[in-house]
Structure formats: C-alpha cells, structure tokens
Design an enzyme around this catalytic site. Structure first.
Site, PDB file in Angstrom:
ATOM      1  N   ASN A  24      36.812  11.095   0.238  1.00 48.30           N
ATOM      2  CA  ASN A  24      36.834  11.911  -0.969  1.00 48.30           C
ATOM      3  C   ASN A  24      38.098  12.742  -0.947  1.00 48.30           C
ATOM      4  O   ASN A  24      38.313  13.537  -0.029  1.00 48.30           O
ATOM      5  CB  ASN A  24      35.605  12.821  -1.016  1.00 48.30           C
ATOM      6  CG  ASN A  24      35.643  13.801  -2.181  1.00 48.30           C
ATOM      7  OD1 ASN A  24      36.226  13.516  -3.225  1.00 48.30           O
ATOM      8  ND2 ASN A  24      35.019  14.949  -2.014  1.00 48.30           N
ATOM      9  N   TYR A  76      32.299  23.978 -10.951  1.00 52.81           N
ATOM     10  CA  TYR A  76      31.874  22.851 -11.774  1.00 52.81           C
ATOM     11  C   TYR A  76      31.271  21.677 -11.008  1.00 52.81           C
ATOM     12  O   TYR A  76      30.200  21.192 -11.342  1.00 52.81           O
ATOM     13  CB  TYR A  76      33.067  22.353 -12.596  1.00 52.81           C
ATOM     14  CG  TYR A  76      32.829  21.093 -13.398  1.00 52.81           C
ATOM     15  CD1 TYR A  76      32.105  21.135 -14.593  1.00 52.81           C
ATOM     16  CD2 TYR A  76      33.311  19.865 -12.983  1.00 52.81           C
ATOM     17  CE1 TYR A  76      31.881  19.976 -15.343  1.00 52.81           C
ATOM     18  CE2 TYR A  76      33.099  18.706 -13.718  1.00 52.81           C
ATOM     19  CZ  TYR A  76      32.381  18.765 -14.889  1.00 52.81           C
ATOM     20  OH  TYR A  76      32.159  17.637 -15.614  1.00 52.81           O
TER      21      TYR A  76
END
Length: 460
Positions: A103, A252
């Site tokens: 990631n 977020y």
C-alpha cells in the site's frame, strides 16, 4: 489507495485473509488478489472486482496453505487492469519464489525501474509493488543477500510510501517505509496466528487482541520457529527524526472504528467537527447533515459543539464505491448520481449545515448540494473538515495532477458559487493540527506542498 493483509500459521490462512480483505474493502474496490503458500508452492489468484466476487468458496478451496498475503486496490501507480492487480509473484530457477503486496506509491519508480531493466529484470506491469518484489529478488540473486538485507537496501534506494507484506513458501515478512506514511498494524490471535493489516478494524474482525504498529523502517520476519523484529534504524533512510503519517487517513480513508498512528480515528473526526463549529458561533441553522459515511463523526462533533441537532438526511448506497478516487471523470459523475439520495419531505424550508470531509475535484459535493436544494432546503452552509487541497498526493492517493484540484483553478468564492451554497468554510491547517496528538508526525503535503519524500522523478 489500497489495503493489505498477511496471515501466518493457520490452516485456513486464505479464508482468514479474505475476511480481512473484506473488512478493508473501503480501501480498494477496483480489484483484489491473494497469494497463499502450502509450504512448497505459492498459489496466486487476483482479479478485477470485489472480495466476495473474487474469493468465493470454490476459489478459496483452491488456495490451501498456512501463509497468505492479500490486497485490495484502487489504481494509483498503474492503470486499473488485471496486470496491475496485486500481489505480484516472482519465480526463480535457483531459489524460492516471492510474493508481495503493498500500500503506497514510489516516487523514484522510473529511476529504479530503469536500473533494474538495465540489469535484464523484466516487468509485466507498471505497478510499484512489482518493482518492490523484483528489487528484493534481484538483490538476493545478484548480491546473494538474505531477505532482511535486501529490504534494508530497498529502503536505501527506493523512496516513497510502502506498507508491504512479502511471503516465501515458508516465511512471512512485513515491512514499512521509514516515514510510516500509510498505516500498518499487526498482532496474534489467542490461537497464535500472526496477522498484519492496513487497519486495526481488520484485526478486530479476525480476533486479534494484542496488536502493535509495524515501526518506521520496521522489518518483521515470521517463521515456524519464531517472530523476529529485525533491527533497523529509520533515521538511516530519512531526513529528520519524525514520522510523516498521512493526515487523510484520519480525515477520510480509514474506517472510524480503526486505531492507528496512536489515534482513535472516530475521535479525531469528532475533534475536527468541533473545531469547525467554533468558527460558526452566531450561525443558527436548523440541522447539521453530514455527507455519509466518512463525514458522520465530523458532523457529530460539529453538532455536539454547537448544540444543533444532527440528522442523517442523506442516504448513501453502500454498493457504490468511493467517488473522488475513481479513475475517470465520467465514472465519478455516474457514481455520484447512483450513490446518494435524500429523505423525502425532509429538507423543506430547512437551514442546513452540510458537513463534508474534503473537496477534491468538486464533482461530488456540487451534485449533493443540487439534490438538497431540489428537495427544498432554504439555506445550505457548507463546512469542510480539512483545508483546501491544492497539491497532488504522490504517496498513495489518486490525485495525480494539480489541474484536477478545484482549489487550484477557482477562488473560494468561485467554488461557493459553483457549488451553489450560501456559505463555504474550510478547517484551517492550524486548527487541523490541534485535532491530533503529535501534529509534527503527519504529512500535510496535499494542503501545504511540503513533501517529506519528494515528488515523482517523472514530474521533476
């Protein structure tokens, strides 16, 4: 943005990895994949689609083994194709094979790839995780290094964000970039299964009780005999002595029930909402309405601070993925129309404070405001739980060009007019920093342009 999972020491490693990936589905909905080892052979399966579509019962039966790594993906480096799905597998004639999922994004990708290609290393994709695993395999085969030393040299030569899991037929490795930009947390179940994931919510789902973060520049080796934390000083690979976590994970991306960077995500979002509310003393709306789901706790913090009722007047279709990181504008536009709807007869004559976490391209919020206006709202006051995004992210979020960012093309007043709201305010950066425990340990590059690891070589 992506999510990773690693499982070691369980006969049902593939199934556990699938459960963990499902818990992280919010981090990537374009494709998913898994590599599973039975001690001799690593089997790889990856495909475009959601976890439950790709890893059904028949497919999981075809992936036996005690070691598994997996990945869910939104495209950042590399387009949305099956070639760029992860994990990536390297098979060698003279040694074991290696599979890796990661990631993040690599900023000197082009430079390192050219170096490897000059050494006759072949690439099937343009995905940064393939670069990582082929760099490691190259160091092992060419320089006869062990995996730990190969990863240390990777940290020296490769710059960017990476929270990565690597497996051989018999071992699992987890390692993280020296700035620990993306979250990565690991632990053991009461039965002794080792699990590592991008977010703690995946570990919760799998019953991991004792957990900790992979440290910056951390390298952890897991084998049948032991768990070994390989010594590695992050200050050998970075400027300054601070970590630089992505602040957008708190605003977020991460699920609100996750805990990372030493913070409860939901608590940070409530603090953001309270900080927004302090700007609005004297504003007397009827309702606070968050844009679901990432803004729900920001809205709750705002409502609690100013004593205004919180109402869920917007309904989200949870079978539609996140919109601002969709790779094409036409797809984003269509997703917005399908994703949100309003409660019937709810907004008539109401003065609304509409809470959202950010404005990136402006696509989503403009259409949401139109929905609420058409439903009869008298006033809409838009409050954004982050500063204006004026700079692209090169560490794992799909905002590749500044031209896509509305804050670079329009003034705040022009954005207010375009969105059609009565007023518009963003949370100032100084206020955002008060919402986390160690503000110096975060990256704010998308707001202030200060990139801790530089920008991609192709953009220099």
């Amino acid at each position: 943005m992506c999510g990773i999972i690693g499982v070691f020491g369980n006969d049902n490693a593939g199934r556990l990895a699938a459960v963990g990936l499902f818990a992280e589905q919010h981090r990537g909905q374009e494709s998913c994949g898994m590599a599973v080892s039975d001690g001799l052979l690593i089997r790889l399966h990856k495909k475009m689609g959601l976890v439950k579509e790709v890893f059904h019962e028949e497919q999981l039966n075809a992936l036996p083994g005690k070691i598994a790594i997996g990945h869910v993906r939104y495209p950042t480096k590399g387009s949305a194709t099956e070639f760029n799905t992860q994990p990536h597998l390297v098979e060698t004639l003279s040694g074991p094979c290696y599979a890796l999922a990661s990631n993040g994004d690599i900023v000197n990708y082009a430079q390192v790839r050219k170096m490897l290609e000059n050494e006759k290393v072949y690439f099937k994709s343009d995905n940064d995780a393939e670069l990582l695993v082929k760099y490691i395999a190259y160091r092992i085969l060419h320089y006869k290094e062990n995996i730990g030393d190969a990863i240390r040299n990777l940290m020296r030569d490769i710059k960017g964000a990476y929270s990565s899991v690597l497996c051989t037929p018999t071992e699992l490795y987890m390692f993280r970039d020296p700035y620990s930009i993306r979250p990565m947390i690991w632990g053991k179940t009461p039965e002794g299964t080792v699990i590592v994931a991008s977010e703690s919510c995946a570990l919760d789902t799998l019953g991991v009780q004792d957990r900790k973060e992979v440290p910056p520049a951390g390298i952890i080796k897991v084998s049948d005999s032991k768990i070994e934390v390989l010594d590695n000083d992050p200050n050998l690979y970075r400027e300054g002595n601070c970590e630089k976590h992505c602040i957008f994970e708190q605003i977020y991306f991460s699920r609100p029930d996750s805990f990372h960077f030493g913070e409860n995500v939901y608590a940070v979002r409530e603090k953001i909402g309270a900080a927004l509310a302090l700007q609005d003393e004297g504003l007397n709306p009827d309702l606070v309405v968050p844009v679901p789901d990432s803004s729900n706790f920001i809205g709750l913090g705002y409502a609690n601070q100013n004593g205004i009722p919180l109402s869920l007047g917007l309904i989200r279709n949870h079978y539609i993925g996140r919109t601002f990181i969709k790779p094409e504008q036409a797809v984003r536009d269509e997703s917005v129309r399908q994703k949100f709807n309003v409660l019937p007869n709810f907004f008539n004559g109401k003065r609304i404070v509409l809470i959202d976490d950010s404005i990136v391209r402006g696509t989503t919020i403009r259409k949401i405001v139109r929905l609420i206006k058409d439903a009869g709202a008298a006033e809409i006051h838009l409050r954004i739980g982050s500063p204006q995004i004026k700079h692209s992210c090169y560490y794992g979020i799909d905002t590749p060009t500044t031209e896509e960012l509305i804050a670079n093309r329009r003034t705040l007043e022009e954005i207010r007019e375009i969105t059609g709201v009565d007023s518009l305010k963003h949370l100032p950066l100084t206020d955002l920093k008060t919402c986390v425990h160690c503000p110096e340990n975060y990256c704010y590059a998308c707001f202030d342009g200060n990139y801790p690891v530089g920008v991609p070589d192709v953009y220099n």
